[in-house]
Design an enzyme around this catalytic site. Sequence first.
Site, PDB file in Angstrom:
ATOM      1  N   LYS A 284      -4.100  -0.258   6.032  1.00 44.21           N
ATOM      2  CA  LYS A 284      -5.353   0.646   5.777  1.00 44.21           C
ATOM      3  C   LYS A 284      -6.552  -0.047   5.695  1.00 44.21           C
ATOM      4  CE  LYS A 284      -2.804   4.805   4.305  1.00 44.21           C
ATOM      5  NZ  LYS A 284      -1.581   4.286   4.823  1.00 44.21           N
TER       6      LYS A 284
ATOM      7  N   HIS B 171       1.022  15.852   0.739  1.00 45.20           N
ATOM      8  CA  HIS B 171       0.760  15.236   1.685  1.00 45.20           C
ATOM      9  C   HIS B 171       1.479  15.370   3.114  1.00 45.20           C
ATOM     10  CE1 HIS B 171      -1.938  13.401  -1.165  1.00 45.20           C
ATOM     11  NE2 HIS B 171      -1.014  13.016  -2.131  1.00 45.20           N
TER      12      HIS B 171
ATOM     13  N   ARG C  32       1.412   6.624  17.533  1.00 43.33           N
ATOM     14  CA  ARG C  32       2.659   7.219  18.226  1.00 43.33           C
ATOM     15  C   ARG C  32       2.240   8.604  18.352  1.00 43.33           C
ATOM     16  NH1 ARG C  32       3.613  10.470  14.148  1.00 43.33           N
ATOM     17  NH2 ARG C  32       3.646   9.845  11.765  1.00 43.33           N
TER      18      ARG C  32
ATOM     19  N   GLU D  39     -10.679   4.759  -2.630  1.00 42.11           N
ATOM     20  CA  GLU D  39     -11.714   5.614  -1.977  1.00 42.11           C
ATOM     21  C   GLU D  39     -12.052   6.895  -2.803  1.00 42.11           C
ATOM     22  OE1 GLU D  39      -9.112   7.724   1.231  1.00 42.11           O
ATOM     23  OE2 GLU D  39      -9.306   5.695   2.419  1.00 42.11           O
TER      24      GLU D  39
ATOM     25  N   GLU E 115      -6.830  10.048  12.475  1.00 48.52           N
ATOM     26  CA  GLU E 115      -7.069  11.166  11.499  1.00 48.52           C
ATOM     27  C   GLU E 115      -8.366  10.795  10.513  1.00 48.52           C
ATOM     28  OE1 GLU E 115      -3.552  11.070   9.016  1.00 48.52           O
ATOM     29  OE2 GLU E 115      -2.304  11.797  11.015  1.00 48.52           O
TER      30      GLU E 115
ATOM     31  N   GLU F  41      -7.013   6.915   8.905  1.00 45.78           N
ATOM     32  CA  GLU F  41      -6.113   6.124   9.403  1.00 45.78           C
ATOM     33  C   GLU F  41      -5.839   6.514  10.838  1.00 45.78           C
ATOM     34  OE1 GLU F  41      -2.639   6.373   7.055  1.00 45.78           O
ATOM     35  OE2 GLU F  41      -2.309   8.520   7.318  1.00 45.78           O
TER      36      GLU F  41
END
Length: 623
Positions: A116, A235, A297, A200, A275, A293
């Site tokens: 990240k 999440h 895939r 963050e 995202e 992020e």
Amino acid sequence: MIKSLLIANRGEIACRVIRTARRLGIRTVAVYSDADAKALHVRSADEAVHIGPSPARESYLVGEKIIAAALATGAEAIHPGYGFLSENAEFAQAVLDAGLVWVGPKPASITAMGLKDAAKARMIAAGVPVTPGYLGEDQSPERLQAEADAIGYPVLIKAVAGGGGKGMRRVESSADFAEALASCRREAASSFGDDRVLIEKYILSPRHIEVQVFGDAHGNVVHLFERDCSLQRRHQKVIEEAPAPGMDETTREAVCAAAVRAAKAVDYEGAGTIEFIADGSEGLRADRIWFMEMNTRLQVEHPVTEEITGVDLVEWQLRVASGEPLPKRQDELSINGWAMEARLYAEDATKGFLPSIGRVEDFHFNQYQARIDTGVEAGAEISPFYDPMIAKVIVHRETRAEAIAGLRETLDEGVVGPLITNSGFLWRLLGHAAFQAGVVDTGLIERNLESLTTRPEPTSEALGLAAMRLVGTPGDSPWTSQSGFRMNAAARREVHLADQFGRAFIVEMPEEPAVDYWPGEPVTSIDEGGERFLVQFARAEGGAGGAASDGAVIAPMPGKVISVDVAPGESVTKGQKLMVLEAMKMEHALTAPFDGVVAELNVVAGEQVQVEALLAQIKKVEG
């Protein structure tokens, strides 16, 4: 075009890839573990290879076994699906080194977006907006504390190598930071072998907006618009939709353009998702949407994008992997209607979303009103070794309101049994006033968890129908005649009912008229509000049910006898527990209907029994 393909996955996504491959004339090879020997994806493929024991770490996560299976079967390419090894750059490189085609992005692209902190630094260089935070190399607790204090609370501590909601901690104040940091690092080290973190700014009204991107080997990159995945629990996404509610064209253009820049920055090929996290406190605005992020895939929620664009993303993956250019240019893509997806799980929302493991006896959905992506069918086993997702239920309608209504209707009418599912939870969530108004954020479920996870009682109308089926009805069929249950009838009697959750109900029915009755059922099911209730007579003499007036103790539903508390010839008293039946993930005590002796005992602990099985016979003692 690729001629043969091995799918390095299982369940729903394996079936999904096989479906498109078959349409394109591509031979498919499935892989399976011990637990999946009879799974739908195994029987759907042209060929299948056993790769090991049930635990994923011994089968689906062993890249060497998967590559060996591809080489042994003559497969040209490997499609990783999602999860397992789909974002493992080392596996992708091993596939290429074996002379096979990797249906996914280049290993270097996976690596670039895998960490990240490095990904965010690359995005900043590419002009992609990122959430305010700290990505530095100095990982000392003192430096991290100072950066968090400077950013301003609340902040989010995130594991650099994190994913799936692990290695994340929200911190409300400076005083709480040190303890949260230590906890986050322990989890990150345990889960990912890397305890580095980034800091963050925590967004107070966060919305999860993501953009589907696609690149090819010829330098072309397009976006296929956005999805909103804000309805989450711990999440994990629960319901996804496309497009995002409240997204205007100006904001859409800005966000999607940023997503394309992000993909180009890592020379991306294949399907990927950028995202973003948005501050939705003042609606969706381009200056309040930041990169979070990239998932390198195909996403679980890709069907909603397929529905609004008319594109088969798996076909695009296979074409791009075969060296073809993207099938469409950006100006040939458009949004049509509204799509929504619900993830149907075998889990009990009323018990902390506890997985419901076992055999699926019934599985039916109206596939004319919804798209059902699944790896499950009647007779399948929901295994404790893997994620208990049963299906993705997807609807596509002209408007958002119609999509919500269609998805609720599909969930309400769908049948999955006897396992408990989260269908009722999803149905209630879709009906929540804030969601219906498009006022969503990632905390909506948590704020309303109690009301969303409380299983309601069946309505009086549903109980009346159940009573009618149990008692029997005059006429030709209990399923069509309504004459056996009339509200406000003159002569009435009480019928005592109970459901599989141990709740008792009283229904008033007419006295039996002088006509022949259709034989009643020992147990019946009623579906309402996304829930399935199994209803039987609550016999006053027998407590929890299962005892007939003649002393016969019968199984009220299929289940397992987990204990037997009496022996043949033993004297018992009215209400005494005779045995315990486990059914529908619940325990049901079966008791003596009256004082007497155990004249007959037909089961032992551990035995599986069917509905209406005679378990024991209690005989009254005269005088």
